[in-house]
Enzyme design. Structure first.
Site, PDB file in Angstrom:
ATOM      1  N   HIS A  56       0.836  -1.222   0.000  1.00  0.00           N
ATOM      2  CA  HIS A  56       0.000   0.000   0.000  1.00  0.00           C
ATOM      3  C   HIS A  56       0.870   1.272   0.000  1.00  0.00           C
ATOM      4  O   HIS A  56       0.530   2.253   0.656  1.00  0.00           O
ATOM      5  CB  HIS A  56      -0.958   0.025   1.197  1.00  0.00           C
ATOM      6  CG  HIS A  56      -1.944  -1.106   1.183  1.00  0.00           C
ATOM      7  ND1 HIS A  56      -3.133  -1.049   0.491  1.00  0.00           N
ATOM      8  CD2 HIS A  56      -1.907  -2.316   1.762  1.00  0.00           C
ATOM      9  CE1 HIS A  56      -3.788  -2.187   0.650  1.00  0.00           C
ATOM     10  NE2 HIS A  56      -3.062  -2.983   1.403  1.00  0.00           N
ATOM     11  N   ASN A 129     -10.294  -3.011   2.262  1.00  0.00           N
ATOM     12  CA  ASN A 129      -9.935  -2.996   0.848  1.00  0.00           C
ATOM     13  C   ASN A 129     -11.197  -2.742   0.024  1.00  0.00           C
ATOM     14  O   ASN A 129     -12.299  -2.707   0.567  1.00  0.00           O
ATOM     15  CB  ASN A 129      -9.358  -4.352   0.430  1.00  0.00           C
ATOM     16  CG  ASN A 129      -7.864  -4.473   0.734  1.00  0.00           C
ATOM     17  OD1 ASN A 129      -7.146  -3.484   0.752  1.00  0.00           O
ATOM     18  ND2 ASN A 129      -7.426  -5.684   0.980  1.00  0.00           N
TER      19      ASN A 129
END
Ligand code: NDP
Length: 513
Positions: A56, A129
């Site tokens: 990320h 997510n």
């Protein structure tokens, strides 16, 4: 100097008399060590880059507000959910997963949807997510999985062989792989995609009343995606398109909105359900457990400084508040450790003091002391040990958390729930996707799997065949594989299939990962 311009200073706050010429001994002359302003400026510059998030790394964030629209107090005592109309400030960071800090927003990848609620009982982080499931269900495999999404140790290139080797050795990944290679693997932007808590969490009202909960954030207007060809085109012309889109829309007052829902599952329902609700590779059917509305989430303010706020934002599933707890989901259990740990490495032991991470609606009071970058008052003069009979903070005895009975053998336990890794991706393929979405899925898989060596193409196609015969057949045909061989492989056990693809002379290619 304009009236609104402040005088420039060194790091110690002294005025800078010249920021154009370094000091030298004569002309042209060597530079002088006594030019402390130059050394201060350059030494700080040398340290500007902090460790990149291992996953990320590329992200964009914004502030906003969460508002309760429906009563859920029968399920949780969390104060920020305690009344209709109650508003809580949030910070949300979107991201891709595998790419480096400078990589393209358009990559085929899940998107992070990490949300921090600044509640009056402390910060609550829901680190989700844009997909409801994940590739693996045991955190012991996480470092290996991520290595396959990063770069080949020798070539420093992304490697289809690493990715498909790992996925084809883990049939549990089929659900997430099917979502990833559908159009949802390339969202149109960050504003118009759904978010999911993905894991199952616990909501409780007191020591004896709890339920299991799954979070859904539905983008108003639906989940917008783009075709792989459009993602490729955008990558070349504006690799930061989702970052730009989010910033510009918020700046122009076009605030993104999500409707927030939960699925509530009682402990009894969980025990008897056809799927293991703690297995993050599975969803809980919305037909069995319909979505219950909770509130709305609106993003309405861009950060003033990207590094200070977005880059330094630190989310951890271990940031929980009374009324919300973890579940037995093994991936969640692993993340409870790893997220806070990565921030200790990336930002330091006192990362919670950075303003974006610091509780805004309450203050931190405990007996942790010292550490690098202690920028708070470090507890001042109050006692630094507990218990004490002076003025130190006391625990709140009225927060009772459910205690769950456990029986079993301590050790490494396998998943034994009788549900298959093929069933849910099959439902997605057959019942949820329309024919044009299936076509895109096959095209995307053929394009990506085609870059891997033959034995991986066969092994993975056999798995797709087990999900759905049409799915496997179309992938195999797209790759010009021998369909009969794919069907034969699909009839073997996973171990036999892996061995058969290794033994088969026809697949013996010399290839490094
Ligand atoms: P439903 O028909 O009630 O829900 C189907 C869900 O699939 C909707 O949330 C829909 O999103 C979503 N969806 C549509 N296209 C895709 C795609 N390409 N990739 C991922 N999700 C997509 O059925 P069930 O709840 O019984 O679930 C059926 C299957 O749908 C599951 O096996 C799973 O694969 C998938 N799914 C289930 C979810 C869940 O939490 N139950 C969540 C997401 C997917 P939208 O709301 O935008 O239409």
């Amino acid at each position: 100097m304009a009236d609104d311009q402040k005088p420039m200073t060194t790091s110690n706050g002294a005025p800078v008399e010249n920021d154009t010429h370094t000091q030298t001994a004569g002309w042209p002359g060597p530079s002088l060590l006594q030019d402390v302003h130059f050394i201060d400026k350059m030494a700080h510059f040398d340290r500007e880059v902090i460790p990149e998030r291992r996953v990320h790394a590329k992200g964009a964030g914004a502030y906003g507000v969460f508002e309760v629209t429906h009563d859920v107090t029968q399920y949780t005592r969390a104060k920020f959910l305690s009344e209709i109309g109650k508003q809580t400030e949030v910070f949300l960071r979107f991201s891709t997963v595998g790419g480096e800090r400078g990589s393209a927003d358009t990559e085929r990848d899940p998107r992070g949807f990490a949300l921090k609620f600044y509640t009056e009982e402390g910060n609550y982080d829901l680190v989700g997510n844009n997909t409801p499931v994940f590739f693996i269900r045991d955190p012991l495999k996480f470092p290996d999985f991520i290595h396959t999404q990063k770069r080949d140790p020798r070539t420093n290139l992304k490697s289809p062989n690493m990715m498909w080797d790992f996925w084809s050795l883990h049939p549990e990944s089929l659900h997430q792989v099917t979502i990833l290679f559908s159009d949802r693997g390339t969202p149109a932007n960050y504003r118009e995609m759904h978010g999911f808590g993905s894991h199952t969490f616990m909501w409780y009202t007191d020591a004896s009343n709890y339920v299991w909960v799954k979070y859904h954030f539905k983008a108003r207007g639906g989940f917008k995606t783009m075709h792989a060809s459009e993602a490729d085109r955008l990558k070349a012309v504006d690799a930061d398109h989702a970052t730009r889109d989010l910033f510009d829309n918020i700046e122009n007052g076009n605030f993104p909105v999500w409707d927030v829902f939960v699925q509530i599952i009682t402990p009894d329902e969980a025990r008897n359900y056809k799927y293991d609700i703690f297995d993050v590779t599975k969803t809980v059917s919305q037909k069995d457990f319909p979505l219950i509305p909770v509130g709305t989430l609106t993003l309405n303010r861009n950060p003033e400084n990207y590094f200070a706020e977005t880059e330094q934002s630190a989310f951890a599933p271990s940031n929980l508040v009374p009324g919300i707890g973890p579940s037995f989901d093994k991936m969640l259990q692993g993340r409870l450790f790893s997220y806070a740990d990565t921030h200790r490495h990336r930002l330091g032991a006192n990362h919670h003091l950075i303003p974006v991470n610091n509780p805004k609606s309450t203050s931190v009071q405990n007996y942790q002391r010292d550490g690098a970058m202690m920028t708070g008052n470090n507890g001042g003069r109050s006692p630094n040990y507990y218990p004490n009979t002076f003025s130190g903070p006391q625990v709140k005895a009225d927060i009772s958390v459910p205690q769950l009975a456990m029986i079993g053998n301590m050790g490494r336990q396998e998943y034994t729930h009788p549900n298959s890794d093929f069933e849910q991706p099959g439902i997605l393929y057959r019942e949820v996707m329309t024919e044009d979405k299936r076509e895109q899925l096959i095209e995307n898989i053929v394009g990506a799997l085609g870059g891997a060596i033959k034995r991986l193409q066969y092994r993975q196609s056999a798995l797709f065949y087990l999900v759905d015969e049409d799915y496997g057949t179309r992938v195999a045909k797209g790759l010009n594989l021998d369909l009969n061989r794919v069907i034969e492989l699909s009839k073997l056990s996973q171990d036999e299939r892996v061995q058969a693809t290794l033994d088969d002379e026809a697949f013996k290619e010399v290839a490094s990962v």
